[in-house]
Motif scaffolding. Structure first.
Motif, PDB file in Angstrom:
ATOM      1  N   ASN A   1      55.846  32.145  37.647  1.00 27.75           N
ATOM      2  CA  ASN A   1      55.818  30.737  37.283  1.00 27.75           C
ATOM      3  C   ASN A   1      57.119  30.334  36.610  1.00 27.75           C
ATOM      4  OD1 ASN A   1      53.354  29.783  38.166  1.00 27.75           O
ATOM      5  ND2 ASN A   1      52.273  30.420  36.313  1.00 27.75           N
TER       6      ASN A   1
ATOM      7  N   GLU B   1      58.370  28.826  33.651  1.00 28.62           N
ATOM      8  CA  GLU B   1      57.806  28.542  32.330  1.00 28.62           C
ATOM      9  C   GLU B   1      58.657  27.544  31.563  1.00 28.62           C
ATOM     10  OE1 GLU B   1      55.554  30.981  30.104  1.00 28.62           O
ATOM     11  OE2 GLU B   1      54.394  31.065  31.957  1.00 28.62           O
TER      12      GLU B   1
ATOM     13  N   HIS C   1      59.593  38.204  31.211  1.00 30.34           N
ATOM     14  CA  HIS C   1      60.092  36.837  31.312  1.00 30.34           C
ATOM     15  C   HIS C   1      61.583  36.940  31.608  1.00 30.34           C
ATOM     16  CE1 HIS C   1      56.727  34.243  29.606  1.00 30.34           C
ATOM     17  NE2 HIS C   1      56.252  35.469  29.621  1.00 30.34           N
TER      18      HIS C   1
END
Length: 452
Positions: free
Chosen positions: A369, A371, A433
């Motif tokens: 995704n 973010e 991340h």
């Protein structure tokens, strides 16, 4: 994907301009025919003149098959009503702009009870961005990632830093700070640089690192890093209220100059710890009388770009204050950059970046995704944070072996709460991340960083 935008003012138009680059089917709604005609002349979108809270208007716009409705009219209540009716009429996600401070403590309740997917408050977001800059005056712009664990920070290279003519690899070797140079811009070009790139005085450099490592780097090159102790704010609008409240909470003394006596009384009631001055913020004598020459920060938040720009130039000449100016209109960004105003805040970009992040997350096709998303380098590049949920061609492979797109840099990895500036032997793993800076627009998932 089909998106309906209700309200084609400054924010709505900016959103439409950026969403059309995402290969999205756009429908725009506004009550003013001239506004619709002006926007659809420049943007490939269907325009409808009507009330976005009307079921008939929404049906004409295709609400039954729309994926997202975004309501950004001038009225908070109308925006919420548009979203509520859209949910009852179709099955789309809804995003509302809500600006009034009265609702700021009730956002969670409104989202839950009305079922709104996302609520945007541009004024509050702009105030948060300004407050970050006043806590770290060395920066021209600060964009947080990984919930503040990592920051993308832009600054101007000055002669007193003694960096002129040094390569990036030499700078990192000399100062031994765990930072990454991820973008450099000057009058000639913008670059996603390699280690052999030569830095010159006057360059605007964007670095990424933890706040602690950033502060250490600036301390070593002799740049001021301590937060300001006071702020002189011109204009008493909604951004000023949110900003003053945030600064007071961090023990920064706030003084606001506002023309409207009624607004001054209102602010005095809401902000008892701030000093509210009823006067004309463009009055040179008043500014000097209220301490401009000794102010540590000066923030111009009037409703007129020209006033904000002029006052910022005057403040730069008359003081050593950290200067921040709000600008709403965007056609002259190249001229504004040449003026060296200090930090310039564009509330419209803050809103559109948040919504683009949401749109791209909905569009992703594999287990990652978007973010966080920011437009950087005057919107010529993007910095994105991907959350990696599943295995893919990117995971488990040393970065040095990945065939990355040109003008793309993997800037940072966050794993189990630990931040790392990546090297060639590092790998992306599930749960990471990943922060990327690139001139390529429209990246939606982590695999988009690879050459096809």
């Amino acid at each position: 994907m089909h998106i309906i935008i209700v309200g084609c003012g400054k924010v709505g138009r900016t959103l439409a301009e950026q969403l059309q680059e995402e290969e999205i089917d756009l429908t725009l709604i506004d009550t003013v025919e001239k506004t619709i005609n002006d926007v659809t002349e420049d943007i490939d979108a269907m325009g409808i003149v009507g009330n976005g809270a009307s079921i008939n208007t929404l049906m004409e716009a295709g609400i039954s098959t729309a994926d997202i409705l975004i309501a950004v009219t001038a009225s908070d209540e109308l925006n919420l009503l548009c979203c509520l009716i859209a949910q009852k009429t179709g099955s789309c996600q809804t995003i509302a702009r809500v600006r009034n401070p009265i609702y700021s403590q009730e956002i969670g309740f409104i989202k839950e009870k009305l079922g709104i997917s996302m609520i945007i408050n541009p004024e509050y977001a702009a105030a948060q961005e300004i407050s970050r800059l006043l806590r770290f005056p060395a920066a021209i712009k600060i964009d947080p990632f990984s919930r503040g664990k990592v920051e993308l920070l832009k600054f101007k290279v000055l002669p007193e830093f003694h960096l002129d003519g040094m390569s990036i690899s030499r700078i990192t070797e000399k100062f031994r700070c765990d930072i990454l140079f991820c973008a450099v811009e000057n009058k000639d070009a913008l670059t996603i640089p390699g280690g052999d790139y030569i830095i010159h005085d006057g360059d605007f450099v964007s670095i990424i690192a933890t706040p602690q490592n950033t502060a250490l780097f600036f301390k070593k090159i002799g740049f001021r890093t301590n937060q300001v102790k006071n702020a002189l704010i011109i204009g008493g609008g909604t951004i000023s209220y949110y900003l003053a409240k945030t600064l007071i909470d961090t023990r920064i003394h706030v003084k606001i100059i506002e023309k409207d006596p009624n607004r001054c009384e209102f602010l005095s009631d809401l902000l008892p710890d701030a000093t509210i001055i009823n006067g004309d913020g463009t009055d040179r004598a008043l500014l000097l009388e209220e301490g401009l020459e000794t102010a540590e920060s000066f923030v111009t938040l009037t409703n007129f770009d020209e006033e904000n720009i002029f006052l910022s130039l005057f403040a730069k000449k008359s003081s050593n204050a950290k200067v921040v100016a709000k600008v709403n209109r965007l056609p002259y960004t190249d001229v504004i950059d040449d003026l060296d105003l200090g930090s310039v805040i564009y509330p419209k970009y803050i809103t559109s970046d948040s919504i683009l992040r949401y749109v791209r997350a909905m569009q992703n096709t594999i287990g990652s995704n978007v973010e966080t998303l920011y437009h950087i380098l005057d919107s010529q590049a993007e910095a994105l944070e991907f959350a990696v949920h599943d295995h893919s061609p990117v995971t488990g492979v040393p970065l040095s072996e990945l065939k990355l797109k040109k003008n793309l840099l993997i800037c940072c990895l966050t794993r189990n709460g630990s931040v790392r500036i990546p090297r060639g032997h590092d790998t992306v793993e599930v749960g990471d991340h990943v922060i990327v800076a690139t001139t390529h627009k429209g990246l939606r998932n982590i695999c988009d960083i690879l050459e096809k």
